[in-house]
Design a protein around this motif. Structure first.
Motif, PDB file in Angstrom:
ATOM      1  N   UNK A  18       6.313  44.376  19.987  1.00 39.00           N
ATOM      2  CA  UNK A  18       4.814  43.875  19.695  1.00 39.00           C
ATOM      3  C   UNK A  18       4.037  45.041  19.854  1.00 39.00           C
ATOM      4  N   UNK A  19       4.280  45.994  20.384  1.00 41.51           N
ATOM      5  CA  UNK A  19       3.233  47.142  20.560  1.00 41.51           C
ATOM      6  C   UNK A  19       3.376  48.010  19.367  1.00 41.51           C
ATOM      7  N   UNK A  20       4.257  47.833  18.681  1.00 40.27           N
ATOM      8  CA  UNK A  20       4.442  48.533  17.171  1.00 40.27           C
ATOM      9  C   UNK A  20       3.503  47.999  16.272  1.00 40.27           C
ATOM     10  N   UNK A  21       3.335  46.560  16.211  1.00 41.50           N
ATOM     11  CA  UNK A  21       2.323  45.883  15.332  1.00 41.50           C
ATOM     12  C   UNK A  21       0.867  45.538  15.930  1.00 41.50           C
ATOM     13  N   UNK A  22       0.698  45.696  17.261  1.00 45.73           N
ATOM     14  CA  UNK A  22      -0.733  45.391  17.770  1.00 45.73           C
ATOM     15  C   UNK A  22      -0.962  44.173  18.299  1.00 45.73           C
ATOM     16  N   UNK A  23      -0.676  43.080  17.184  1.00 42.26           N
ATOM     17  CA  UNK A  23      -0.913  41.643  17.398  1.00 42.26           C
ATOM     18  C   UNK A  23       0.229  41.089  16.683  1.00 42.26           C
ATOM     19  N   UNK A  24       0.402  39.686  17.261  1.00 42.85           N
ATOM     20  CA  UNK A  24       1.296  38.995  16.299  1.00 42.85           C
ATOM     21  C   UNK A  24       1.005  38.453  15.149  1.00 42.85           C
ATOM     22  N   UNK A  25       1.918  38.525  14.307  1.00 46.42           N
ATOM     23  CA  UNK A  25       1.612  38.315  12.880  1.00 46.42           C
ATOM     24  C   UNK A  25       1.372  36.803  12.298  1.00 46.42           C
ATOM     25  N   UNK A  26       0.515  36.549  11.415  1.00 44.23           N
ATOM     26  CA  UNK A  26       0.098  35.315  11.059  1.00 44.23           C
ATOM     27  C   UNK A  26       1.035  34.991   9.722  1.00 44.23           C
ATOM     28  N   UNK A  27       1.676  36.040   8.943  1.00 43.34           N
ATOM     29  CA  UNK A  27       2.366  35.845   7.892  1.00 43.34           C
ATOM     30  C   UNK A  27       3.685  36.881   7.718  1.00 43.34           C
ATOM     31  N   UNK A  51      14.581  35.655  12.276  1.00 41.53           N
ATOM     32  CA  UNK A  51      14.737  35.319  13.574  1.00 41.53           C
ATOM     33  C   UNK A  51      14.783  36.443  14.425  1.00 41.53           C
ATOM     34  N   UNK A  52      15.235  37.827  13.996  1.00 39.50           N
ATOM     35  CA  UNK A  52      15.026  38.778  14.918  1.00 39.50           C
ATOM     36  C   UNK A  52      13.670  39.296  15.098  1.00 39.50           C
ATOM     37  N   UNK A  53      12.732  39.130  14.007  1.00 35.38           N
ATOM     38  CA  UNK A  53      11.383  39.360  14.333  1.00 35.38           C
ATOM     39  C   UNK A  53      10.498  38.053  15.037  1.00 35.38           C
ATOM     40  N   UNK A  54      11.026  36.867  15.372  1.00 35.18           N
ATOM     41  CA  UNK A  54      10.309  35.804  15.778  1.00 35.18           C
ATOM     42  C   UNK A  54       9.329  36.111  17.019  1.00 35.18           C
ATOM     43  N   UNK A  55       9.789  36.948  17.906  1.00 39.46           N
ATOM     44  CA  UNK A  55       8.932  37.284  18.954  1.00 39.46           C
ATOM     45  C   UNK A  55       7.522  37.967  18.458  1.00 39.46           C
ATOM     46  N   UNK A  56       7.365  38.486  17.226  1.00 45.97           N
ATOM     47  CA  UNK A  56       6.413  39.261  16.730  1.00 45.97           C
ATOM     48  C   UNK A  56       5.319  38.101  16.212  1.00 45.97           C
ATOM     49  N   UNK A  57       5.572  36.879  15.869  1.00 45.44           N
ATOM     50  CA  UNK A  57       4.953  36.185  15.066  1.00 45.44           C
ATOM     51  C   UNK A  57       4.080  35.140  15.959  1.00 45.44           C
ATOM     52  N   UNK A  58       2.886  34.910  15.454  1.00 40.88           N
ATOM     53  CA  UNK A  58       1.982  33.985  16.110  1.00 40.88           C
ATOM     54  C   UNK A  58       2.456  32.568  15.982  1.00 40.88           C
ATOM     55  N   UNK A  59       2.027  31.704  16.858  1.00 40.18           N
ATOM     56  CA  UNK A  59       2.492  30.066  16.632  1.00 40.18           C
ATOM     57  C   UNK A  59       1.985  29.571  15.338  1.00 40.18           C
TER      58      UNK A  59
END
Length: 222
Positions: A18-27, A51-59
């Motif tokens: 998550x620190x790499x992208x700064x905030x959770x992604x909407x897309x 599913x590998x990047x699911x923790x980086x996605x916004x609800x």
């Protein structure tokens, strides 16, 4: 400029934090075609990446592609059936053991571009497996009774359809205008000749741990 809006992270999807992208992604957009793909269902790698990047996605994040389907059709093609012809000897090497091993298989699997082989449809296209990319990768299995067209059936051709959204589908179906994706063919051990009504039961199983697709056939002559 795009330099301000786009950042390129030189990491694989399973290394991102998550620190790499700064905030959770909407897309999330995942390329559904890979140069390492040999068989159509290898494109389901998008399922695992998502599913590998699911923790980086916004609800409620939107994910593209949204779903996929493994599709198939029986075809009449003596040229494809010839792929099962025994090798015997090649350049002085005895390949009888290879021929014997191939002879035990119910159907021989090969990647191909079907348009390069003379063929005609021997059934209507049908869906082997529907894949909901929103669900975690899991084993899947199904059985289908497929009605055959009168004539001869030599092989089952398989391809992958990927839905970007409800209206847009990237199809790997065989055709003269489709050169970006290969199909897979399961060449039957013996061609099925159907002078009248006939069907083939197709049993398919996908193993999530290995990404393998297994197909078996049972012929029913009415």
């Amino acid at each position: 400029t795009y330099q301000v809006q786009i950042s390129v992270l030189r990491k694989s999807s399973d290394e991102l934090k998550l620190g790499d992208v700064g905030q959770r992604a909407a897309l999330l957009v995942v390329e559904p075609y890979f140069y390492t793909s040999l068989l159509p269902w290898h494109g389901l790698r998008v399922w695992y990446i998502r599913h590998a990047v699911a923790p980086l996605l916004a609800p409620g994040a939107r994910c593209i592609p949204s779903s996929a389907a493994i599709r198939a059709m029986f075809v009449d093609s003596e040229r494809l059936q010839s792929l099962r012809a025994p090798c015997a000897q090649v350049s002085g090497f005895d390949l009888s053991a290879f021929d014997a091993a191939c002879g035990t298989a119910q159907a021989e699997l090969s990647p191909c571009v079907l348009h390069d082989y003379l063929h005609r449809p021997a059934s209507a296209p049908f869906t082997l497996l529907d894949v909901d990319l929103a669900m975690a990768p899991a084993d899947m299995a199904a059985r289908h009774e497929v009605a055959l067209l009168p004539g001869r059936s030599d092989a089952l051709v398989v391809w992958l359809d990927v839905a970007l959204d409800e209206q847009t589908i990237l199809s790997g179906a065989p055709g003269p205008d489709n050169c970006f994706a290969k199909q897979a063919v399961f060449v039957l051990r013996q061609p099925v000749v159907a002078p009248g009504p006939a069907s083939i039961a197709v049993e398919v199983a996908f193993t999530a741990a290995t990404g393998a697709l297994d197909v078996a056939f049972v012929h029913d002559q009415h």
